[in-house]
Design an enzyme around this catalytic site. Structure first.
Site, short mmCIF file in Angstrom:
data_model
loop_
_atom_site.label_atom_id
_atom_site.label_comp_id
_atom_site.label_asym_id
_atom_site.label_seq_id
_atom_site.Cartn_x
_atom_site.Cartn_y
_atom_site.Cartn_z
N LYS A 93 -14.41 1.39 -4.02
CA LYS A 93 -15.40 1.71 -2.95
C LYS A 93 -16.69 2.78 -3.66
CE LYS A 93 -12.62 1.96 1.00
NZ LYS A 93 -11.93 2.77 2.13
N HIS A 133 6.88 -27.02 -0.99
CA HIS A 133 6.43 -27.92 -1.68
C HIS A 133 5.31 -27.51 -2.56
CE1 HIS A 133 8.53 -31.50 0.53
NE2 HIS A 133 8.90 -30.38 1.30
N GLU A 181 0.92 -1.06 -0.03
CA GLU A 181 0.03 0.08 0.03
C GLU A 181 1.01 1.21 0.05
OE1 GLU A 181 -4.01 -0.36 1.87
OE2 GLU A 181 -3.11 0.96 3.21
#
Lengths: 443, 443
Positions: A420, A306, A285
């Site tokens: 948003k 793995h 961010e």
């Protein structure tokens, strides 16, 4: 004290290159310390630890004592982003690997408001229904959708179960000093309230009430954590090439500019999963803007050797790794001897499991260097409150410096508004009618 | 039925480009179906679901019944990589968000052998000491270090607690048909044993005993899961541009070749975290070789919109996203009305939380397209056993096809040996003395 081992970068850069980025990082450090850079109204975290007083710490402990006296066993901590990841990281890193059995005498912390999964919230109510429950709600504005939705549900539950009067004793708000929906509600209801200062952004807030209150409620030693952060503040505020935050900022920018665009934070302890998530927010961010920034990823080894190991060893050569090496573990478990030795493990019998873990780490660092993946190693003495406080501050400092080296404002997040606005429009929030009409055409 | 929505790729590619990659994917499909490609001795998974018989399923259920009759409440499942992630993904995706309360009547599954953390193993023994415990150990060779170490510890614990004779009833081995340390031990001790076939690699093994036995023990409906996989096998084995596995393979290779080097698997449900981890192994290990391959990453939204969201919106433009859209949730939770409405959320009162979650998803897809991040959407009707079986097979098929489009062997993992050799040398395993001397000089 946490230190940086840069030997795993040396096959990929000469001394001159490293020195030139050390110079850049020193300049970034100067920008941060002088408060002359972009976003300088959000650097309240920079010299925060040394200003934390006993009085402030006592206020957190008062909540713990009060709720202990009420026999509260479960606390729903409501927050998202920086109001979630710091406490989550600390409580996971310091806690027990299996939630079935807690390793401490604190309250059981359940997180909510960090997603909008209907199942998650419904299942939260399954858990709290037979518990003695309190709530910490963390939101500067009080209107961020996820925590606001969760808080409506939890607040209603607590009020119905315990009555309005007692609810005021069971809810603590962490919010703005003067303004906002949550501040107004807290004042009206008489909730105990802690302040989120204006000059500290969410991702730099773990050493404020945003993080410390929940960590204290979970039963951990926040005094030791703050002492660790204070030590880190001292060490990381020296204008010196031996300052680990300057070193880390230098190395990662050097690697980025050399084409290593993805940084994988590596740990060898599954408890550190959410330290990696906290780190991803901090760096992602802070730096991911203006079309640039290192892409932050993480693995938990040896598990992920793995799964992601093949890619890291032989995939696109645009990766570097930063390994969190915790030098000691807490418990002891020896590898048993087996008389039949069908699995050929008797050469390890009587040795500690962590010795194998450490060998796997060293083995992997060498293999990945040979495969073309530069390595930075962060040496951490042990995973306790003191060192975690140190680590939090170290990464914050390094991130501020690193963002200035990259040439961005490390303290804003303009890109998080885009979705948003669209969401408000799609949900029919008053005031977003025009955008709603536009989006519905596109869907 | 699971479908692919490619509309979020269209702003980034014209019809001709998409068609040309559909042709490539059809060729990849032909290579896989004809068994003529690299790694063709490891495609036993490809037409596996349709060959699973009632008899095989009954063998799993026999273990469940037998252990239920013994009142076993906890099963330690030991495995790593493909012997861990499939069962972990399924049990997390189908289960309860909070381990404090299980949503099913199955046994509590604890995973071990997927790391070498000494604390983790010590804390495992804290949990099982007051439980009625059994163990499933999964390893083709029986000598992979992590599961072998964990199994020594758990086997010793079970033998000491329940005696040698009863231990044989409490341990089930999933291993090679004829060879290996675990096969020898299982034969000598009389453990119930299930076979890992030679032509199915670990990351493609979730629909074999490697995954299904643990999922059945956890209380989930493996018949429904296998039916879902069988449906998927039918749909994904059609040589057609409407085959979703061909579509997904085409789109992701098109984006990779256009410079989108990192794929982020996106979910909006925290229970799907380990489905993403399973997917990372599947694709990362299959494609990350020869200096190429898409880097697999993941986010859990809306949580990570508040951490990785900024980077994805505005960072380096080398990302694309694949969104897992689960159309329905299981539980119901409405957003309460609040007469004071300080948080301004009353426009949502009475609506379902999942409606907000869905709006956030659509809002984010649009915002990220506008920000330069291509979007693939995988439409999943609901997260139950049937659809999860469908999803597993779909991704396996798409991965085999995609690897052939990329031009690699999607079924080997040569890069995972490099660190293992170093580790054996550093641990002093007999036979590695020369390498050990060499490495010690470098450390």
């Amino acid at each position: 004290m946490i230190t940086i081992d840069k030997s795993g970068c040396k096959p990929f850069a000469n001394e001159q290159q490293i020195n030139s980025y050390m110079d850049k990082a020193l300049k970034g450090f100067d920008t941060l310390e002088s408060g002359s850079g972009a976003g300088n109204d959000f650097i309240g975290w920079n010299h925060l630890p040394s200003t934390i007083t006993k009085e402030v710490m006592d206020e957190y402990k008062d909540v713990v004592s009060r709720w202990q006296a009420m026999n509260i066993d479960t606390v729903v901590v409501i927050g998202i982003g920086g109001s979630y990841l710091g406490a989550k990281a600390a409580i996971s890193a310091l806690g027990h690997n299996f939630t079935a059995k807690l390793s401490n005498k604190g309250m059981h912390i359940l997180f909510a408001g960090s997603n909008m999964s209907e199942d998650y919230l419904a299942e939260l109510t399954d858990v709290i229904e037979d518990r003695n429950t309190a709530c910490v709600v963390i939101s500067k504005s009080g209107t961020t959708t996820e925590p606001a939705v969760a808080f409506r549900i939890v607040k209603q539950y607590i009020e119905q179960k315990y009555g309005m009067e007692e609810s005021a004793e069971r809810i603590v708000a962490v919010t703005d000093r003067n303004r906002g929906a949550l501040k107004s509600l807290a004042t009206a209801q008489g909730y105990t309230t802690f302040v989120i200062e204006d000059n500290i952004g969410g991702r730099y807030s773990v050493l404020t009430p945003v993080g410390l209150l929940a960590i204290a409620l979970a039963g951990y030693d926040i005094d030791a954590m703050v002492r660790g952060a204070q030590e880190a503040e001292k060490v990381c505020s020296e204008r010196s090439e031996s300052n680990p935050s300057i070193q880390y900022a230098a190395l990662r920018n050097m690697l980025y500019d050399a084409g290593y665009k993805t940084e994988i934070l590596v740990n060898y302890n599954p408890r550190l999963l959410y330290v990696s998530e906290w780190w991803k927010q901090l760096f992602g961010e802070s730096e991911g803007k203006d079309g640039k920034g290192i892409f932050p990823a993480s693995v938990t080894n040896t598990t992920d050797l793995h799964s992601m190991g093949q890619y890291i060893q032989e995939g696109e050569r645009t990766l570097f790794e930063t390994v969190l090496h915790v030098a000691s573990c807490r418990r002891e478990m020896l590898i048993p001897f087996d008389k039949d030795n069908l699995d050929n493990l008797n050469y390890l019998a009587g040795r500690r499991v962590e010795e194998c873990n450490e060998a796997a780490m060293n083995a992997t660092i060498i293999a990945h260097i040979d495969g073309g993946v530069p390595q930075i190693k962060v040496e951490i003495p042990s995973m306790d409150e003191f060192n975690l406080g140190w680590l939090f501050y170290f990464f914050e400092k390094a991130c501020g410096i690193s963002g200035y080296v990259l040439g961005v404002n490390p303290f804003n997040q303009p890109g998080v508004e885009a979705y948003k606005k669209n969401m408000f429009a799609l949900l029919g929030k008053p005031g977003y009618e025009e955008l709603a009409a536009e989006l519905k055409k596109r869907l």
